[in-house]
Design an enzyme around this catalytic site. Structure first.
Site, PDB file in Angstrom:
ATOM      1  CE  LYS A   1      -9.845  -1.895  -1.432  1.00  0.00           C
ATOM      2  NZ  LYS A   1      -9.574  -1.314  -2.744  1.00  0.00           N
TER       3      LYS A   1
ATOM      4  CE  LYS B   1      -8.622   7.815  -2.515  1.00  0.00           C
ATOM      5  NZ  LYS B   1      -8.129   6.793  -3.397  1.00  0.00           N
TER       6      LYS B   1
ATOM      7  CE  LYS C   1      -5.763   2.167   4.398  1.00  0.00           C
ATOM      8  NZ  LYS C   1      -5.758   2.090   2.972  1.00  0.00           N
TER       9      LYS C   1
HETATM   10  P1  TYM Z   1      -5.150   4.772  -3.208  1.00  0.00           P
HETATM   11  O1  TYM Z   1      -5.966   5.496  -4.210  1.00  0.00           O
HETATM   12  O2  TYM Z   1      -5.847   3.945  -2.182  1.00  0.00           O
HETATM   13  O3  TYM Z   1      -4.220   5.786  -2.409  1.00  0.00           O
HETATM   14  C1  TYM Z   1      -3.394   6.733  -3.059  1.00  0.00           C
HETATM   15  C2  TYM Z   1      -2.115   6.904  -2.252  1.00  0.00           C
HETATM   16  O4  TYM Z   1      -2.412   7.339  -0.923  1.00  0.00           O
HETATM   17  C3  TYM Z   1      -1.744   6.489   0.016  1.00  0.00           C
HETATM   18  N1  TYM Z   1      -2.582   6.380   1.225  1.00  0.00           N
HETATM   19  C4  TYM Z   1      -2.170   6.701   2.467  1.00  0.00           C
HETATM   20  N2  TYM Z   1      -1.009   7.171   2.929  1.00  0.00           N
HETATM   21  C5  TYM Z   1      -0.934   7.413   4.263  1.00  0.00           C
HETATM   22  N3  TYM Z   1      -1.959   7.210   5.129  1.00  0.00           N
HETATM   23  C6  TYM Z   1      -3.149   6.755   4.702  1.00  0.00           C
HETATM   24  N4  TYM Z   1      -4.146   6.565   5.548  1.00  0.00           N
HETATM   25  C7  TYM Z   1      -3.296   6.474   3.305  1.00  0.00           C
HETATM   26  N5  TYM Z   1      -4.328   6.008   2.546  1.00  0.00           N
HETATM   27  C8  TYM Z   1      -3.870   5.956   1.284  1.00  0.00           C
HETATM   28  C9  TYM Z   1      -1.637   5.144  -0.697  1.00  0.00           C
HETATM   29  O5  TYM Z   1      -0.627   4.352  -0.137  1.00  0.00           O
HETATM   30  C10 TYM Z   1      -1.336   5.595  -2.114  1.00  0.00           C
HETATM   31  O6  TYM Z   1       0.042   5.836  -2.279  1.00  0.00           O
HETATM   32  N6  TYM Z   1      -3.448   0.779  -5.668  1.00  0.00           N
HETATM   33  C11 TYM Z   1      -3.222   2.169  -5.436  1.00  0.00           C
HETATM   34  C12 TYM Z   1      -3.228   3.008  -6.700  1.00  0.00           C
HETATM   35  C13 TYM Z   1      -2.310   2.534  -7.785  1.00  0.00           C
HETATM   36  C14 TYM Z   1      -0.916   2.728  -7.832  1.00  0.00           C
HETATM   37  C15 TYM Z   1      -0.510   2.179  -9.103  1.00  0.00           C
HETATM   38  C16 TYM Z   1       0.010   3.300  -6.961  1.00  0.00           C
HETATM   39  C17 TYM Z   1      -2.692   1.902  -8.929  1.00  0.00           C
HETATM   40  N7  TYM Z   1      -1.617   1.688  -9.738  1.00  0.00           N
HETATM   41  C18 TYM Z   1       0.823   2.198  -9.481  1.00  0.00           C
HETATM   42  C19 TYM Z   1       1.344   3.304  -7.346  1.00  0.00           C
HETATM   43  C20 TYM Z   1       1.746   2.757  -8.601  1.00  0.00           C
HETATM   44  C21 TYM Z   1      -4.325   2.723  -4.549  1.00  0.00           C
HETATM   45  O7  TYM Z   1      -5.395   2.198  -4.503  1.00  0.00           O
HETATM   46  O8  TYM Z   1      -4.031   3.897  -3.947  1.00  0.00           O
END
Ligand code: TYM
Length: 341
Positions: free
Chosen positions: A127, A211, A208
């Protein structure tokens, strides 16, 4: 806190249901990678665990957001979580910034986290290469995530592959704190699905699905219309081979087949047999119809749920009110240990 109290808490922790916690950012639109890699599994195991799902708006502001959009997206995401099947009777859904203890714990954890641990994080490196101005928040992002996890004494953290490193960091921070100040934190475990942990972009299957990618054919969003789904899948990048087989060295076709596998629930051998002798065009057409049908019920529920914004608002408030006492209790123990206050 005396040893006796710690033991009592650990024993209570063991006999209660194990706690699952996960989070998702209310940024951009939620795509099938988020759904297949994480959200779907939150729904599937709801009755077995004590579940907390957090809409992490404070994580979203680590990169600039449009004013007004964030609040709207936060409510939309709450609606989507209910629409995919999160049941507020079995799981808590709340907004991260509604429980201020997360940020207070983040500061404390910052003070036990070596800077080098954060500079090594893959997501930070990716990022920061993409943004001209890198906020301190972007570097500190995994510490806030560790606070989200540790403040609820979470046992399991179901996430996609890209978040595994962050959950492992949360474990390292917890262990370091516990060794410096005595056992306070439960050590969490990441839970990564065997299939679907890394859904790739349709336009570029070597990256990957994300978003933050804005290319039109990149992601299938949960609220895409049937025509958008057909169009994106039709244009998905494949290769010049002919046979339709699961094969990681052919990322485009492998990704489409993985999505097919997860939406159909069929085995890989059944899928390969079904497509034997057929062309990519047939796979794409069938996959599009499968995804359209798979998303239809949740899209309908989403429209019903979001027709009542007051209900969503009260669910989010109840959620924060329910988990706040847990966060306050853990933070109090942390501060006692350090000698704060
Ligand atoms: P975020 O919002 O980017 O994504 C949410 C969840 O979706 C999963 N994910 C994917 N899984 C498979 N293929 C993909 N292409 C893909 N893109 C996203 C992510 O692995 C995630 O599980 N930092 C985290 C949010 C967070 C969090 C937490 C998660 C904040 N605090 C505490 C667990 C526990 C995030 O940005 O996820």
């Amino acid at each position: 806190m005396g040893n006796c109290q710690i033991n009592k808490r650990n024993i209570e922790h063991k006999i209660m249901k194990k706690r699952v916690l996960s989070g998702i950012q209310p940024t951009g639109s939620i795509h099938i990678g988020n759904y297949l890699g994480a959200m779907k599994h939150w729904v599937a195991s709801q009755d077995k665990f004590d579940n907390i799902f957090c809409i992490v708006d404070l994580h979203s502001i680590t990169v600039p957001q449009e004013t007004g959009e964030l609040r709207k997206k936060t409510r939309e995401l709450a609606g989507l979580l209910l629409a995919i099947g999160i049941d507020p009777e079995l799981s808590v859904v709340f907004v991260q910034s509604h429980v201020k203890e997360h940020t207070e714990l983040t500061w404390i954890l910052n003070c036990v986290t070596p800077l080098g641990w954060l500079q090594r994080m893959t997501q930070y490196k990716d990022k920061s290469a993409r943004h001209e101005i890198i906020s301190t928040g972007l570097l500190d992002y995994p510490v806030l995530m560790a606070a989200d996890i540790l403040i609820y004494e979470s046992d399991y953290v179901p996430v996609g592959e890209d978040q595994k490193q962050h959950v492992e960091l949360a474990r390292d921070i917890a262990q370091r704190f516990n060794s410096m100040y005595g056992d306070v934190f439960v050590i969490p475990e990441p839970v990564i699905p065997r299939v679907g942990a890394r859904i790739m972009g349709l336009d570029d299957p070597t990256c990957k699905m994300s978003k933050s990618e804005t290319g039109q054919g990149h992601a299938l969003y949960l609220l895409d219309s049937p025509d958008e789904i057909r169009m994106k899948i039709k244009r998905a990048t494949t290769d010049s081979h002919r046979d339709i087989l699961f094969n990681e060295s052919r990322p485009g076709i492998n990704n489409l087949l993985t999505i097919y596998e997860l939406f159909s629930g069929k085995s890989r051998s059944e899928i390969e047999a079904h497509f034997q002798g057929k062309g990519y065009g047939v796979l794409k057409e069938e996959l599009a119809e499968l995804v359209i049908e798979g998303l239809k019920p949740l899209q309908e529920r989403y429209r019903e749920i979001t027709a009542d914004p007051a209900y969503l608002e009260s669910m989010l408030k109840k959620g924060a009110d329910k988990v706040r006492p847990i966060a306050e209790g853990v933070l109090r123990r942390v501060k006692d240990r350090i000698g704060l206050g």
